[in-house]
Design an enzyme around this catalytic site. Structure first.
Site, PDB file in Angstrom:
ATOM      1  N   HIS A 169      16.922  20.652   8.084  1.00  0.00           N
ATOM      2  CA  HIS A 169      15.665  20.740   8.834  1.00  0.00           C
ATOM      3  C   HIS A 169      14.527  20.740   7.808  1.00  0.00           C
ATOM      4  CE1 HIS A 169      12.593  22.834  11.286  1.00  0.00           C
ATOM      5  NE2 HIS A 169      13.306  22.509  12.352  1.00  0.00           N
ATOM      6  N   ASP A 195      21.244  28.650   6.157  1.00  0.00           N
ATOM      7  CA  ASP A 195      20.305  28.551   7.261  1.00  0.00           C
ATOM      8  C   ASP A 195      21.128  28.692   8.549  1.00  0.00           C
ATOM      9  OD1 ASP A 195      18.830  27.648   9.407  1.00  0.00           O
ATOM     10  OD2 ASP A 195      17.968  25.923   8.373  1.00  0.00           O
ATOM     11  N   GLN A 198      20.985  27.644  13.712  1.00  0.00           N
ATOM     12  CA  GLN A 198      21.776  27.066  14.809  1.00  0.00           C
ATOM     13  C   GLN A 198      23.171  27.684  14.944  1.00  0.00           C
ATOM     14  OE1 GLN A 198      20.627  25.182  17.107  1.00  0.00           O
ATOM     15  NE2 GLN A 198      18.657  24.687  16.171  1.00  0.00           N
ATOM     16  N   LYS A 239      16.138  31.978  18.825  1.00  0.00           N
ATOM     17  CA  LYS A 239      17.289  31.105  19.095  1.00  0.00           C
ATOM     18  C   LYS A 239      18.528  31.918  19.490  1.00  0.00           C
ATOM     19  CE  LYS A 239      15.608  27.507  16.083  1.00  0.00           C
ATOM     20  NZ  LYS A 239      15.274  26.187  16.611  1.00  0.00           N
ATOM     21  N   CYS A 276      12.695  17.392  13.478  1.00  0.00           N
ATOM     22  CA  CYS A 276      12.333  17.960  12.160  1.00  0.00           C
ATOM     23  C   CYS A 276      13.378  17.634  11.100  1.00  0.00           C
ATOM     24  CB  CYS A 276      12.106  19.468  12.221  1.00  0.00           C
ATOM     25  SG  CYS A 276      10.722  19.931  13.240  1.00  0.00           S
TER      26      CYS A 276
HETATM   27  N1  PMP Z   1      16.670  25.313  10.488  1.00  0.00           N
HETATM   28  C1  PMP Z   1      17.301  24.789  11.543  1.00  0.00           C
HETATM   29  C2  PMP Z   1      18.678  24.239  11.372  1.00  0.00           C
HETATM   30  C3  PMP Z   1      16.674  24.770  12.789  1.00  0.00           C
HETATM   31  O1  PMP Z   1      17.295  24.251  13.837  1.00  0.00           O
HETATM   32  C4  PMP Z   1      15.379  25.314  12.916  1.00  0.00           C
HETATM   33  C5  PMP Z   1      14.651  25.288  14.252  1.00  0.00           C
HETATM   34  N2  PMP Z   1      14.749  24.092  14.937  1.00  0.00           N
HETATM   35  C6  PMP Z   1      14.778  25.863  11.787  1.00  0.00           C
HETATM   36  C7  PMP Z   1      15.447  25.848  10.603  1.00  0.00           C
HETATM   37  C8  PMP Z   1      13.402  26.484  11.852  1.00  0.00           C
HETATM   38  O2  PMP Z   1      13.418  27.583  12.696  1.00  0.00           O
HETATM   39  P1  PMP Z   1      12.042  28.312  13.098  1.00  0.00           P
HETATM   40  O3  PMP Z   1      11.137  27.227  13.598  1.00  0.00           O
HETATM   41  O4  PMP Z   1      12.453  29.264  14.178  1.00  0.00           O
HETATM   42  O5  PMP Z   1      11.530  28.978  11.890  1.00  0.00           O
END
Ligand code: PMP
Length: 408
Positions: free
Chosen positions: A125, A202, A205, A228, A366
Site C-alpha cells: 500500500h 503491516d 488487512q 478495519k 493505493c
Molecule cells: N496498509 C494496507 C495493506 C491497507 O490496506 C491500508 C488501508 N487500506 C493501509 C495500510 C492504510 O491504513 P490506514 O489508512 O487505516 O492508515
C-alpha cells in the site's frame, strides 16, 4: 454453498448499518477492506463515553479523568493480550496503520546510516512505500523492492537474493489489500533475523481475518488500524519489541511524552507514552477495546472459516462470467477478490453496482506500483467480512451481470 448459517445471521444483526437501504435497495456492503462496519456495542460505547465520562486522561486528579484513564489503559491491556504481546509498554496508540509506519520510518529510520538497506514488496500500500522513500531520501538509505509473480505471490527466491547484512529493515504487508495474497511472514521474519534485520508487519488487512500473535511471529513491529477491525477511525496500534522502542528517539514532541521539561533540557517519558504526544484519541482507544471484546465474544474460528468459504463461492461465480480476469490468484489468499471484465473501466461497473445498492471499491486501491506491474489502471474489488451473506453474493453477481449487459 447453500444458505447463510444462522450464527452468521445472528452476528450480522449486531451491525445496525447493514439494514440500510441505498437507492431503495438493500445495502450490500462489500468494501470491508477499506473499512469495516461497527457493532452496536462499539457505537453505544462511543455514546456512553461522551454522555457520562468525557474528560482528558493521565493528568487529572478528578473522578472523570481517573475513570477515562482507567478505561483507556484497560483497552491497551486488552489489545496487548489480544495480539500476544508480553508488555503494555509495547503497545503504542497511533492514528492508524499509516501513522504507525510513519512513526517507525521516522524514528527507527533515524538510527540508520547511509547505505543501509530497507526492503519492501511490490504489493505494498502507498502508506508502506512513501514513508520509506522519505526517510531513504533524507538519510541516503537504499530502498529495495521484493518482486512478485503474476499470480500475486511474493517471489521468495528474489527475496533470498535481496536479503543481506546490509538489510536493516523489512517492511511488508501480511495480506495484500488489492490481491488478497497472504504473505509467508513467518518465513520472512525467520530469514531476516538470521541477517540481523528487523521486520515490520503491516497488519491492516490481517488483524480482522485471523489470530495474530506477535510473540509467536517474533516480528519486531506490527501495525494495524482500529477501523478495519470493527472499531472507530482515527485510532490504531503500533506494537514494537520493548528494547527496540527503548532504543528509538521520540517521533513527536509535546505533552504526555515528557518526564521533565526546562528550556535547557527535556527528558522523555517511559514507554509507551514516549511515543504518544498530545491528547490522544481517548474514545478511539476505549472503543477499539470494545471492538476487541466483541471479537472475543464470538466464535472467530467459525467466522473466519465462513469468510473463506464466502470468498471461494464469490470467486467461483465470478469465474463463470465472460471475459472475467481475477487479479491475484495466490494459493494462500483471503477475504477479497479483485477483478476486471474485458476492457470495461472498473469505475463504470462500480457506478452501476452502486445504483443497485452494492458497495464495492474501484481504482488502484493505493497500490499504483502494483497496477503498473499488471499494466492496468485499476480493478473492482469486493471485500468480505463475516457478516456478509451468501445471498448478498448472489445479489452482487446478478447485479454485475445486469451492469455488464448495459456496458457491453
Ligand atoms: N496498509 C494496507 C495493506 C491497507 O490496506 C491500508 C488501508 N487500506 C493501509 C495500510 C492504510 O491504513 P490506514 O489508512 O487505516 O492508515
Amino acid at each position: 454453498m447453500n444458505q447463510t448459517p444462522d450464527y452468521i445471521k445472528e452476528l450480522r444483526s449486531q451491525f445496525p448499518i447493514l439494514k440500510t437501504k441505498v437507492y431503495g435497495k438493500d445495502l450490500v456492503y462489500f468494501d470491508n477492506a477499506a473499512t469495516t462496519q461497527k457493532p452496536l456495542q462499539v457505537i453505544e460505547r462511543i455514546q456512553s463515553y461522551y454522555t457520562s465520562e468525557n474528560s482528558n486522561i493521565h493528568r487529572g486528579v478528578h473522578h472523570l479523568s481517573q475513570v477515562a484513564t482507567q478505561d483507556y489503559e484497560d483497552a491497551r491491556k486488552l489489545i496487548q493480550k489480544h495480539i500476544g504481546s508480553n508488555k503494555e509498554s509495547e503497545i503504542i496508540f497511533t492514528k492508524g496503520t499509516t501513522d504507525g509506519i510513519n512513526l517507525v520510518a521516522s524514528s527507527y529510520g533515524e538510527l540508520l546510516k547511509e547505505g543501509d538497506e530497507i526492503l519492501i514488496s511490490a504489493m505494498e500500500h502507498h502508506s508502506n512505500i512513501v514513508p520509506w522513500q522519505l526517510i531513504a531520501q533524507k538519510k541516503n538509505l537504499s530502498l529495495k523492492v521484493i518482486p512478485i509473480h503474476e499470480n500475486g505471490e511474493l517471489n521468495m527466491a528474489s527475496f533470498d537474493e535481496l536479503l543481506s547484512e546490509k538489510t536493516k529493515l523489512i517492511s511488508i504487508t501480511h495480506i495484500s489489500n488489492t490481491l488478497g495474497t497472504i504473505n509467508p511472514i513467518k518465513e520472512i521474519i525467520k530469514k531476516a533475523h538470521i541477517f540481523g534485520a528487523k521486520v515490520l508487519i503491516d497488519g491492516a488487512q490481517s488483524i480482522q481475518h485471523g489470530e495474530i500473535n506477535v510473540s509467536e511471529l517474533d516480528c519486531d513491529f506490527f501495525v494495524f488500524s482500529g477501523h478495519k477491525i470493527f472499531g472507530p477511525t482515527g485510532i490504531g496500534v503500533l506494537y514494537g519489541k520493548e528494547a527496540l522502542l527503548e532504543s528509538m528517539p521520540p517521533y513527536q514532541g509535546g505533552g504526555d511524552m515528557i518526564k521533565r521539561v526546562s528550556f535547557d533540557h527535556t527528558s522523555f517519558n517511559e514507554l509507551p507514552f514516549k511515543f504518544e504526544a498530545g491528547t490522544p484519541n481517548i474514545i478511539g482507544g476505549i472503543a477499539l477495546g470494545t471492538a476487541i471484546k466483541f471479537l472475543k465474544s464470538i466464535d472467530t474460528e467459525q467466522a473466519f472459516s465462513y469468510e473463506k468459504a464466502l470468498l471461494n463461492y464469490a470467486e467461483q461465480e465470478l469465474k463463470k462470467i465472460d471475459e472475467m480476469t481475477i487479479i491475484g490468484t495466490a494459493t494462500e489468499k483471503t477475504s477479497l477478490v479483485s477483478f476486471n471484465v474485458g476492457q470495461i473501466h472498473p469505475f463504470d461497473i462500480g457506478t452501476l453496482l452502486d445504483k443497485q445498492g452494492i458497495a464495492v471499491r474501484t481504482g488502484h486501491h493505493c497500490t499504483q506500483p502494483l497496477m503498473d506491474f499488471f499494466k492496468i489502471s485499476g480493478t473492482l474489488r469486493a471485500s468480505f467480512a463475516f457478516y456478509n451473506t451468501i445471498e448478498e453474493v448472489d445479489v452482487f453477481i446478478a447485479a454485475l451481470k445486469r451492469s455488464l449487459s448495459l456496458l457491453k
